[in-house]
Design a protein around this motif. Structure first.
Motif, PDB file in Angstrom:
ATOM      1  N   GLN A 188       0.809  -1.216   0.000  1.00 37.52           N
ATOM      2  CA  GLN A 188       0.000   0.000   0.000  1.00 37.52           C
ATOM      3  C   GLN A 188       0.844   1.268   0.000  1.00 37.52           C
ATOM      4  O   GLN A 188       0.493   2.266  -0.629  1.00 37.52           O
ATOM      5  N   ASP A 193       0.434   4.088  -2.799  1.00 34.88           N
ATOM      6  CA  ASP A 193       0.104   5.474  -2.456  1.00 34.88           C
ATOM      7  C   ASP A 193       1.095   6.443  -3.090  1.00 34.88           C
ATOM      8  O   ASP A 193       0.703   7.533  -3.561  1.00 34.88           O
ATOM      9  N   GLN A 228      -6.920   3.099  -7.605  1.00 31.35           N
ATOM     10  CA  GLN A 228      -6.522   1.781  -7.117  1.00 31.35           C
ATOM     11  C   GLN A 228      -7.675   0.795  -7.225  1.00 31.35           C
ATOM     12  O   GLN A 228      -8.815   1.085  -6.846  1.00 31.35           O
TER      13      GLN A 228
END
Length: 503
Positions: free
Chosen positions: A400, A404, A419
């Motif tokens: 993640q 990001d 996403q």
């Protein structure tokens, strides 16, 4: 086109046109626009009162100066509402205004920097956006045209005008950075716009080699025999139907040579023509598959910019280049391939070929090069365009934090992403009864199962997969995009490398 920065009063410049701007709702312009308005005896204010100049985003209004200014014309560019103004809007305004100047057959113009004053954007960033937007908006692909169409009317010089001499270094730096990013994106556009007979795997390797020579990158190519020795059965399974030899292209930028673990791998799908193989595509629009190497073009373009901007990070680019063609030697539906990782793959559909090339490229990146962060870029699935249209690229990841960072980089440069899920449940669709995996999970959730397939080869290495199938081509001129190859996500990849280098 030449971009030059000059210090002075834009109202004093003798040129074909000057460009100023206006926010929506402003009744009495200030700054440079106010100075031009005053020199024109309040012509801009009067046109605002008449409703002809609104300041709405994307609008331009042409005013002939009739000798009241040394410049022959003034263009007032609308910036939209001040409370929603962003650097991405500044890029779009620069692109649209540049095309307007070209339509007017203007050769030389001068402009203020959009957003650097009341827009509250730092001068360097605003100047970068101006240069990016101008050059990307003016992009054309005319290499194969003859006659008058080969050399359309061009804006040859744009002066960037600033009154405050203290801002000149920042503006010059921004303009230079914007030029680097735009030229890198234009390289990717040029490559993807080329027909397949002008962008074979061999020619693609030559382009990467030229970038390496020009900017001091380490360069190598694995030939077919090298790939055979490494056991790249998935990549070579795609290549075996074509007479064009495959090329496994590698470029390295050593931005932090004393810290080799500070690295990033950029892996671009590089199928220079995708007929679908034995599972052949319909004839309609098959010609667009010349651009199925857009992922590879984007990583080559990104390396061109990274080498000039010099972030403190080591970046490696891989492009496993091949055609996907039907022939007597082509891989057949039902064949089983053994990948470099050792995983076996049942080929259910030869038109699901990009994931095969990516699998071996990712394995090589991990096993042979020790890359610790991976981003692959691919025109992988038509399903991605169905899901997100032509507005956002799809993001899939096993990490993640890295996802990001990629999304943030895209947002910063105006290459939007979204996403997508990678629930474990979807992996069931990729299971084969005769091999470790099959290369397609069926129509349902096609982009997700394709991403899961690629992710099998990333293992626990932080990895992001960008499916750009919906955004690699633009169908009209709009903002910084022009009809044809978009060059997405060159600038996102460069921004990602810069951000990672800063920690």
């Amino acid at each position: 086109m030449e971009l030059r920065v000059t210090i002075g009063d834009i109202t004093k410049l003798e040129t074909d046109a000057i460009v100023v701007n206006l926010f929506e709702g402003v009744k009495h312009p200030g700054g440079a626009t106010g100075a031009v308005d005053q020199a024109l005896d309040s012509a801009i204010t009067n046109l605002i009162e008449d409703g002809e100049i609104t300041g709405k985003k994307g609008t331009t209004t042409l005013i002939h100066t009739l000798g009241k200014l040394p410049a022959k014309r003034v263009i007032v560019a609308g910036l939209g509402k001040s409370d929603t103004f962003t650097i991405n809007i500044a890029r779009e305004v620069a692109a649209g205004t540049a095309r307007q100047l070209r339509r007017l057959k203007i050769k030389q113009a001068a402009t203020i920097v959009h957003g650097a004053g009341i827009g509250n954007i730092e001068a360097e960033a605003a100047a970068e956006a101006l240069a990016e937007g101008t050059l990307l908006g003016l992009y054309t692909f005319n290499q194969h045209k003859t006659g008058k169409d080969a050399d359309p009317d061009k804006l040859t010089e744009l002066l960037v005008v600033e009154q405050d001499a203290e801002k000149k270094p920042a503006i010059k730096s921004g303009v230079n950075n914007g030029r680097i990013l735009a030229e890198a994106t234009s390289l990717a556009r040029d490559m993807a716009n080329q027909p397949a007979n002008k962008m074979t795997p061999t020619i693609m390797a030559e382009h990467a080699h030229q970038v390496a020579k020009d900017y001091g990158l380490e360069f190598s190519v694995l030939e077919k025999v090298d790939c055979e020795k490494l056991g790249m059965g998935a990549f070579l399974g795609v290549a075996q139907g074509s007479n064009e030899p495959p090329k496994f292209i590698i470029c390295k930028y050593h931005g932090d040579p004393t810290n080799p673990e500070n690295n990033l791998g950029l892996i671009g799908k590089s199928v220079t023509f995708d007929s679908g193989g034995i599972s052949i595509k319909p004839a309609a629009d098959m010609g667009k598959m010349k651009a199925d190497m857009s992922g590879g073009a984007s990583v080559i373009g990104a390396m061109k910019a990274i080498a000039q901007l010099k972030p403190k990070i080591n970046v490696t680019m891989i492009a496993a280049a091949t055609e996907n063609m039907p022939s007597g030697t082509a891989t057949r539906p039902g064949d089983i391939l053994k990948s470099m990782s050792g995983k076996t793959i049942e080929v259910e559909n030869t038109d699901a070929e990009g994931r095969l090339t990516l699998g071996d490229a990712i394995t090589y990146a991990r096993q042979e090069l020790g890359l610790r962060r991976l981003v692959d870029i691919a025109t992988l699935t038509g399903a991605m365009g169905i899901a997100l249209g032509n507005v956002r690229a799809g993001v899939f990841s096993n990490n993640q934090a890295l996802a990001d960072q990629v999304i943030a980089a895209g947002e910063a440069v105006g290459e939007r992403m979204w996403q997508m899920p990678l629930d474990e449940d979807y992996k069931e669709q990729n299971k084969s009864t005769v091999a470790d995996l099959k290369n397609t999970g069926g129509r349902a959730a096609g982009s997700i199962t394709a991403a899961h397939f690629v992710g099998e080869f990333a293992g626990d290495t932080p990895w992001v997969h960008l499916d750009i199938a919906g955004v690699y081509m633009a169908d009209k001129d709009q903002g910084v995009w022009v009809k044809g190859a978009s060059g997405i996500p060159v600038r996102s990849l460069v921004k990602l490398a810069q951000n990672l280098a800063q920690g």
